[in-house]
Design a protein around this motif. Structure first.
Motif, mmCIF file in Angstrom:
data_model
loop_
_atom_site.group_PDB
_atom_site.id
_atom_site.type_symbol
_atom_site.label_atom_id
_atom_site.label_comp_id
_atom_site.label_asym_id
_atom_site.label_seq_id
_atom_site.Cartn_x
_atom_site.Cartn_y
_atom_site.Cartn_z
ATOM 1 N N UNK A 6 36.990 16.666 -18.829
ATOM 2 C CA UNK A 6 37.277 17.729 -20.061
ATOM 3 C C UNK A 6 37.870 18.954 -19.295
ATOM 4 N N UNK A 7 39.039 19.461 -19.895
ATOM 5 C CA UNK A 7 39.448 20.706 -19.510
ATOM 6 C C UNK A 7 40.487 20.476 -18.285
ATOM 7 N N UNK A 8 41.075 19.260 -18.073
ATOM 8 C CA UNK A 8 41.894 19.042 -17.100
ATOM 9 C C UNK A 8 43.311 19.476 -17.514
ATOM 10 N N UNK A 9 44.363 19.764 -16.743
ATOM 11 C CA UNK A 9 45.595 20.338 -17.106
ATOM 12 C C UNK A 9 46.617 18.865 -16.932
ATOM 13 N N UNK A 10 47.847 19.096 -17.347
ATOM 14 C CA UNK A 10 48.739 17.906 -17.531
ATOM 15 C C UNK A 10 48.885 17.396 -16.258
ATOM 16 N N UNK A 11 49.018 18.520 -15.097
ATOM 17 C CA UNK A 11 49.146 17.935 -13.689
ATOM 18 C C UNK A 11 47.947 17.245 -12.918
ATOM 19 N N UNK A 12 46.977 17.788 -13.562
ATOM 20 C CA UNK A 12 45.725 17.034 -13.232
ATOM 21 C C UNK A 12 45.482 15.679 -13.525
ATOM 22 N N UNK A 13 45.792 15.386 -14.788
ATOM 23 C CA UNK A 13 45.900 14.249 -15.468
ATOM 24 C C UNK A 13 46.711 13.303 -14.791
ATOM 25 N N UNK A 14 47.840 13.880 -14.541
ATOM 26 C CA UNK A 14 49.171 12.985 -13.736
ATOM 27 C C UNK A 14 48.748 12.486 -12.458
ATOM 28 N N UNK A 15 47.757 13.511 -11.745
ATOM 29 C CA UNK A 15 47.397 12.929 -10.437
ATOM 30 C C UNK A 15 46.274 11.883 -10.663
ATOM 31 N N UNK A 16 45.448 11.967 -11.509
ATOM 32 C CA UNK A 16 44.300 11.148 -11.923
ATOM 33 C C UNK A 16 44.756 9.812 -12.132
ATOM 34 N N UNK A 17 45.698 9.549 -13.051
ATOM 35 C CA UNK A 17 46.128 8.388 -13.544
ATOM 36 C C UNK A 17 47.391 8.116 -12.767
ATOM 37 N N UNK A 18 48.252 8.550 -12.149
ATOM 38 C CA UNK A 18 49.151 8.242 -11.124
ATOM 39 C C UNK A 18 50.525 7.922 -12.026
ATOM 40 N N UNK A 19 50.638 8.798 -13.215
ATOM 41 C CA UNK A 19 51.835 8.653 -14.019
ATOM 42 C C UNK A 19 52.622 10.138 -13.678
ATOM 43 N N UNK A 20 53.960 9.911 -14.074
ATOM 44 C CA UNK A 20 54.776 10.985 -13.963
ATOM 45 C C UNK A 20 54.509 11.946 -14.773
ATOM 46 N N UNK A 21 54.645 13.191 -14.345
ATOM 47 C CA UNK A 21 54.182 14.624 -15.277
ATOM 48 C C UNK A 21 55.002 14.620 -16.538
#
Length: 178
Positions: free
Chosen positions: A72-87
């Protein structure tokens, strides 16, 4: 005698086209990256089809929801890094999830945009989870607990080596500039 289809196909092939299989090729039945990709594609297709049918959301939307359930509270960049998808894919999905009332964006420090699931987003997560877990069950069905531990350790090690190789070849981590 060649069929009409074979004759039409041959007639359309340019004279300089290679029409016979090459001799130095991969063995498609034993090329591990191909097999992993086929398995992944089949699982993602199954999951995406079911998520779209039941919820009007796809696998990328699920991955964002799942990421925010974990972080919770992750940014779009952090989610992108976490799941390995393009921002850009993440941003597009976030817009849809915000519009559907499943995700909230808030103003954070230094211009960041932390994201959180709404109560409806948490309910959606719980409804989508069994569909995703079914993919895990398919993969692990014929494995013992020790096999599963070994498989997951091997996959984590392969992912780490892939990231290290990407950094060596490109000077940045996987997903950093995708």
């Amino acid at each position: 005698m060649p069929s009409d289809t074979e004759q039409r196909t041959r007639a359309a092939v340019p004279a300089d086209a290679v029409t016979e299989p090459l001799t130095d090729i991969i063995d498609p039945d034993n090329f591990t990256p191909r097999l992993l990709a086929l398995l992944s594609n089949a699982l993602v297709w199954r999951e995406s089809h079911e998520l779209r049918r039941r919820f009007g959301l796809g696998t990328n939307d699920w991955r964002i929801i799942s990421s925010l359930a974990i972080r919770p509270g992750a940014s779009a960049t952090e989610v992108s890094d976490f799941i390995g998808l393009n921002k850009a894919v993440i941003s597009k999905g976030v817009v849809k999830l915000v519009d559907r009332g499943l995700v909230l964006l808030v103003d954070g420090p230094r211009g960041s945009r932390p994201m959180y699931l709404t109560p409806a987003g948490a309910e959606m997560h719980d409804a989508m989870l069994p569909i995703s877990m079914r993919g895990q069950e398919i993969i692990l069905a014929d494995l013992s607990a020790d096999d599963i531990d070994r498989l997951n350790a091997l996959l984590r090690r392969m992912l780490e080596k892939t990231r290290e190789l990407h950094v060596l070849e490109n000077g940045s981590d996987v997903g950093a500039d995708d």
